[in-house]
Write a protein that holds these residues in place. Structure first.
Motif, PDB file in Angstrom:
ATOM      1  N   GLU A 128       0.822  -1.210   0.000  1.00 16.29           N
ATOM      2  CA  GLU A 128       0.000   0.000   0.000  1.00 16.29           C
ATOM      3  C   GLU A 128       0.854   1.257   0.000  1.00 16.29           C
ATOM      4  O   GLU A 128       0.400   2.321  -0.398  1.00 16.29           O
ATOM      5  N   ASN A 129       2.094   1.146   0.452  1.00 17.67           N
ATOM      6  CA  ASN A 129       3.007   2.283   0.472  1.00 17.67           C
ATOM      7  C   ASN A 129       3.940   2.305  -0.729  1.00 17.67           C
ATOM      8  O   ASN A 129       4.870   3.109  -0.773  1.00 17.67           O
ATOM      9  N   SER A 130       3.724   1.419  -1.686  1.00 19.09           N
ATOM     10  CA  SER A 130       4.679   1.245  -2.773  1.00 19.09           C
ATOM     11  C   SER A 130       4.147   1.762  -4.101  1.00 19.09           C
ATOM     12  O   SER A 130       3.025   1.440  -4.511  1.00 19.09           O
ATOM     13  N   ILE A 131       4.962   2.531  -4.758  1.00 15.34           N
ATOM     14  CA  ILE A 131       4.634   2.976  -6.119  1.00 15.34           C
ATOM     15  C   ILE A 131       4.619   1.784  -7.071  1.00 15.34           C
ATOM     16  O   ILE A 131       3.928   1.788  -8.098  1.00 15.34           O
ATOM     17  N   ASN A 675      13.909   1.827  -5.866  1.00 12.24           N
ATOM     18  CA  ASN A 675      13.898   3.275  -5.651  1.00 12.24           C
ATOM     19  C   ASN A 675      12.592   3.855  -6.175  1.00 12.24           C
ATOM     20  O   ASN A 675      12.222   3.629  -7.339  1.00 12.24           O
ATOM     21  N   GLN A 676      11.908   4.611  -5.312  1.00 13.09           N
ATOM     22  CA  GLN A 676      10.621   5.190  -5.655  1.00 13.09           C
ATOM     23  C   GLN A 676      10.698   6.708  -5.576  1.00 13.09           C
ATOM     24  O   GLN A 676      11.316   7.258  -4.661  1.00 13.09           O
ATOM     25  N   PHE A 677      10.034   7.374  -6.544  1.00 10.40           N
ATOM     26  CA  PHE A 677      10.140   8.827  -6.670  1.00 10.40           C
ATOM     27  C   PHE A 677       8.749   9.445  -6.712  1.00 10.40           C
ATOM     28  O   PHE A 677       7.841   8.911  -7.357  1.00 10.40           O
ATOM     29  N   VAL A 678       8.589  10.575  -6.037  1.00 10.72           N
ATOM     30  CA  VAL A 678       7.374  11.394  -6.117  1.00 10.72           C
ATOM     31  C   VAL A 678       7.800  12.745  -6.682  1.00 10.72           C
ATOM     32  O   VAL A 678       8.598  13.456  -6.065  1.00 10.72           O
ATOM     33  N   PHE A 679       7.297  13.112  -7.860  1.00  8.52           N
ATOM     34  CA  PHE A 679       7.808  14.263  -8.598  1.00  8.52           C
ATOM     35  C   PHE A 679       7.040  15.558  -8.356  1.00  8.52           C
ATOM     36  O   PHE A 679       7.488  16.622  -8.800  1.00  8.52           O
ATOM     37  N   ILE A 685       2.398  12.338  -9.863  1.00  7.89           N
ATOM     38  CA  ILE A 685       3.373  11.915 -10.872  1.00  7.89           C
ATOM     39  C   ILE A 685       4.473  11.160 -10.131  1.00  7.89           C
ATOM     40  O   ILE A 685       5.171  11.710  -9.278  1.00  7.89           O
ATOM     41  N   LEU A 686       4.605   9.882 -10.449  1.00 13.56           N
ATOM     42  CA  LEU A 686       5.453   8.991  -9.677  1.00 13.56           C
ATOM     43  C   LEU A 686       6.386   8.220 -10.609  1.00 13.56           C
ATOM     44  O   LEU A 686       6.129   8.085 -11.808  1.00 13.56           O
ATOM     45  N   GLY A 687       7.470   7.715 -10.056  1.00 10.58           N
ATOM     46  CA  GLY A 687       8.398   6.924 -10.850  1.00 10.58           C
ATOM     47  C   GLY A 687       9.098   5.886  -9.989  1.00 10.58           C
ATOM     48  O   GLY A 687       9.082   5.955  -8.758  1.00 10.58           O
ATOM     49  N   LYS A 715       4.510   6.690 -13.628  1.00  5.74           N
ATOM     50  CA  LYS A 715       3.109   6.441 -13.323  1.00  5.74           C
ATOM     51  C   LYS A 715       2.435   7.753 -12.917  1.00  5.74           C
ATOM     52  O   LYS A 715       3.077   8.622 -12.324  1.00  5.74           O
ATOM     53  N   THR A 716       1.151   7.855 -13.235  1.00  8.19           N
ATOM     54  CA  THR A 716       0.429   9.072 -12.904  1.00  8.19           C
ATOM     55  C   THR A 716      -0.970   8.741 -12.406  1.00  8.19           C
ATOM     56  O   THR A 716      -1.560   7.722 -12.805  1.00  8.19           O
ATOM     57  N   LEU A 717      -1.501   9.600 -11.530  1.00 10.18           N
ATOM     58  CA  LEU A 717      -2.848   9.469 -10.993  1.00 10.18           C
ATOM     59  C   LEU A 717      -3.668  10.649 -11.487  1.00 10.18           C
ATOM     60  O   LEU A 717      -3.256  11.803 -11.361  1.00 10.18           O
ATOM     61  N   LEU A 718      -4.848  10.362 -12.045  1.00 12.18           N
ATOM     62  CA  LEU A 718      -5.684  11.382 -12.666  1.00 12.18           C
ATOM     63  C   LEU A 718      -7.088  11.337 -12.086  1.00 12.18           C
ATOM     64  O   LEU A 718      -7.468  10.389 -11.397  1.00 12.18           O
TER      65      LEU A 718
END
Length: 790
Positions: A128-131, A675-679, A685-687, A715-718
């Protein structure tokens, strides 16, 4: 108002300040629904700290001396609550936790709970905490968990080999291929967490030498309606498409849930082997295109008959329609490395399989503080029908066909598996300790009808020497008891499981009848030195009963000289596992040792005189595995979270058969990083970038070469985070190749396999309905037996 926290303290007859007093209570949410797995931390004088978790009814309890304490309640997706209390008598504290405001729909990008957690008997990957849980399926998500590898769709633990997979504490009852199809049908957005249980407690079945991986799906408690639809398009050598959806609905005492998924497409695996006979070298290249259509689904209902009684019924089923187009070319070289002859085999296989399973269960609360009885009844049936047509043609070195060398063959197999289990578990939490015990009955019937034909004058004639009706019955009765106790900074857990098994197998008028009683102890000790340092030690014994397919003597021919078959007289193997670990803040180090007795594996037996290559499983390995593991998870900078693992291991394998090397040993090193990124600030917008690398190592009596794998994704949430859109690239550099060698009958064999793992994927998911819904926790009783069809 519901969002305000309340607590109630009841004081009974007084004790002296030195007496041990009871602190207990219940934790609920804003709607007064019980909250399981809430962490309760008690801090007292002289830096004494005590921990526990609420049970399935939200109940917790401690035994403490009188004094002043700080109590903190914390749970993922909820705000932590702290209180200062003074205990002078037995005390009850009931609290409500308020839900966090930053919970995303089906995906958590939150620093409140670490992505990886180390617990007394398992390591938890909080999906649940993972991109990584956006835009993938369960099988691909497993490949992102540090220490877990996926090889040709088979789930492995680094350095240890294959591991059994459970869904909500229930082993998936499918063959290796069907298991991968099933895991690919589960969207990763439906997964709450993944538990790696290397030493399962006595409550779990003893099956599985290397432990278990448990995929916990999200739960449903709040009233309302919720669902999602998803679709994905994947490009490897060819395209594969998938689509599906799920629905959940709860009203009053009734909860309904259903899901359906379908996948259709093809991949192109490549397998090459070189067999170095004393006077010849055989180079075999298998180019294969596999086509699959895999629909499947599940429906279920839960009924809250009363405050203390929950009834449930579920059905799960699916089918696989598979066919392959193969070309197998074999080049035979002489001692001077000149081409001597060639063998060409064209083949196609058709496999149709289906499975059906049903579970009925009862969960009965025995009192208001967590005592409960759970009863499960399970039925599972599996059917498959395999047909493989192939021909062989031999050629001279100049390419001319050898006269009369053309031949056509057909091998068939029909397999029926029926499994029935009944299981009962009793959980009894008392003031100073917790006790659980239970029993299980299982009944298995497995039948295979095998036949081999050779074409003569356009008609297939059966070969009675290679046809067989194989029957296998197995019944097991099990009892277990488990005990937990906390004493100040120490946690203790011990258990004992006994399993009595009766086996009766008949193949080619040979009978293998056996019965055996085995005991499986487990011990756990945890010492919390302070808030930063935790030490743990555990021991357990496990059994690995052979998968049904390895008992099936059916021969699967690659060409007239090479085939694979099962062994109806294969016996179980046993593992003794011990592990010591230390956790300091975000850094965990563990040292483990495993001994394998009577281990089995596939051996490719080669005959110098006939050039026949027969692959069959046999019991022949005594193994020793030593492993030192380091894991660390931290936020590198704002918006960048990293979790990495580094393993050093040493394997020793000793053989009990003359055809192989007497022993083989060697070191191995494995590194993985996720490695997880929040842009952006709105977290839409995630990577991610994940990499693993394994140096050359020893696996049983094979020597593996190095390999590595790199995955990237954006990855993106819309639409207020109701839509998830993901673009991912797997095995970017096409380096996930499985290369290994072995020596059988003094004949060296080398293998180079690639399973079409470089893939591009676009995934779409739309969530609708009540976003606060969660799924009930439920378990089935046929965990062990169903997993053995892997």
């Amino acid at each position: 108002m519901l969002r305000y926290i309340f607590f109630f303290i009841t004081v009974f007859s007084g004790f002296s300040s030195q007496a041990q007093l009871n602190l207990s209570g219940k934790v609920a949410d804003e709607a007064f629904k019980a909250l399981p797995f809430v962490t309760v931390k008690i801090s007292g004088a002289q830096n004494k700290v005590f921990y526990t978790q609420t049970d399935s009814l939200g109940i917790y309890q401690f035994k403490l001396p009188a004094g002043k304490y700080s109590v903190v309640f914390s749970a993922v997706n909820f705000k932590s609550l702290g209180r200062l209390i003074t205990i002078t008598a037995d005390t009850i504290i009931k609290v409500q936790l308020q839900r966090s405001a930053d919970t995303l729909a089906d995906v958590q990008v939150s620093a409140k709970k670490a992505l990886m957690e180390k617990k007394i008997d398992k390591t938890v990957f909080n999906a649940e905490n993972s991109i990584s849980a956006i835009g993938t399926d369960a099988l691909e998500l497993l490949s992102k968990v540090p220490g877990v590898r996926i090889l040709n769709d088979k789930v492995l633990l680094v350095g240890k080999g294959g591991v059994n997979v459970m869904i909500n504490d229930k082993l998936v009852p499918l063959s290796a291929d069907d298991l991968s199809n099933y895991l690919k049908s589960i969207p990763s957005a439906n997964i709450a967490k993944i538990e790696i249980i290397t030493n399962p407690p006595a409550k779990f079945d003893a099956q599985g030498n290397n432990g278990l991986i448990n995929i916990v799906l999200k739960k449903v408690n709040a009233e309302g309606f919720k669902g999602s639809v998803n679709a994905a398009l994947t490009k490897a050598s060819y395209f594969t498409g998938s689509a599906g959806g799920n629905l959940n609905y709860r009203k009053n005492k009734i909860t309904l849930y259903a899901n359906f998924n379908i996948r259709k497409g093809s991949i192109v695996p490549f397998e090459q082997s070189d067999v170095f006979y004393h006077t010849q070298t055989w180079n075999i290249v298998n180019k294969d295109r596999n086509f699959r259509m895999v629909p499947g689904g599940q429906v279920g209902i839960d009924y809250q008959a009363s405050k203390n009684t929950l009834l449930g019924l579920s059905y799960n089923g699916g089918l696989t329609d598979f066919h392959s187009e193969e070309n197998i070319r074999t080049k035979v070289y002489n001692q001077s490395k000149g081409l001597d002859s060639m063998l060409n085999s064209d083949a196609n296989a058709k496999i149709k399989s289906h499975y059906h399973s049903a579970n009925i269960y009862l969960k009965q609360a025995l009192d208001s503080v967590g005592k409960q009885l759970t009863v499960n009844g399970d039925w599972f049936t599996y059917r498959d029908d395999k047909n493989r047509f192939f021909n062989n043609t031999s050629y001279f070195q100049n390419g001319m066909e050898i006269p009369h060398s053309f031949a056509e063959y057909l091998s068939t197999s029909k397999q029926n598996i029926d499994l029935y289990t009944l299981k009962a578990d009793v959980d009894l939490p008392y003031k100073s300790f917790k006790l659980s015990f239970g029993a299980k009955l299982s009944f298995i019937k497995n039948q295979s009808d095998l036949a081999f034909y050779k074409s003569r004058n356009s008609n297939y004639e059966i070969d009675p020497q290679q046809s067989n009706l194989f029957k296998y019955d197995e019944n097991t009765q099990a009892l277990y008891i488990n005990f937990n106790k906390t004493i100040k900074k120490w946690d203790f857990q011990g258990g004992l499981r006994g399993e009595y098994t009766q086996v009766d197998g008949i193949s080619v008028n040979e009978r293998n009848k056996n019965d055996y009683l085995r005991f499986f102890p487990t011990i756990y000790v945890v010492y919390r030195a302070n808030d930063k340092n935790t030490f743990s030690l555990n021991y357990g014994r496990r059994i690995n009963r052979p998968p049904y397919r390895k008992l099936n003597p059916f021969r699967w021919y690659s060409n007239q000289y090479a085939y694979a078959e099962g062994n109806p007289f294969l016996q179980p193997s046993y593992n003794d596992n011990i592990e010591f670990s230390h956790t300091y803040n975000i850094f965990t180090t563990s040292l483990s040792f495993t001994k394998t007795s009577n281990g089995f594996n596939d051996v490719n037996f080669t005959d110098q005189a006939t050039n026949i290559q027969a692959s069959r499983p046999v019991n022949f390995i005594t193994g020793y595995h030593y492993q030192l593991s380091h894991t660390i998870g931290f936020n590198v900078i704002k918006g960048w979270e990293s979790n990495s693992q580094l393993d050093f291991f040493y394997n020793v394998a000793r053989s009990g058969i003359a055809q192989t090397l007497g022993n083989l040993n060697g070191f191995g090193v494995y590194f993985s990083t996720l490695n997880q990124f929040v842009f952006n600030s709105s977290k839409t917008i995630l990577g991610e970038i994940s990499l693993w690398y394994q140096l050359p190592t020893v696996d049983g009596l094979s020597q593996n070469k190095s390999q590595y794998n790199l995955d990237v994704g954006i990855k993106t949430l819309l639409l207020n985070k109701k839509i998830q859109l993901a673009f991912t690239a797997a095995d970017v550099f096409k380096t996930n190749r499985y290369r290994f060698s072995s020596v059988i009958n003094n004949i060296r064999q080398e293998y180079h396999n690639y399973y079409d793992s470089r893939q591009l994927r676009i995934t779409f998911r739309y969530n609708f309905g009540n976003e606060k819904i969660k799924t009930r926790d439920r378990k089935s009783g046929n965990e062990e037996e169903r997993g053995r069809s892997n």
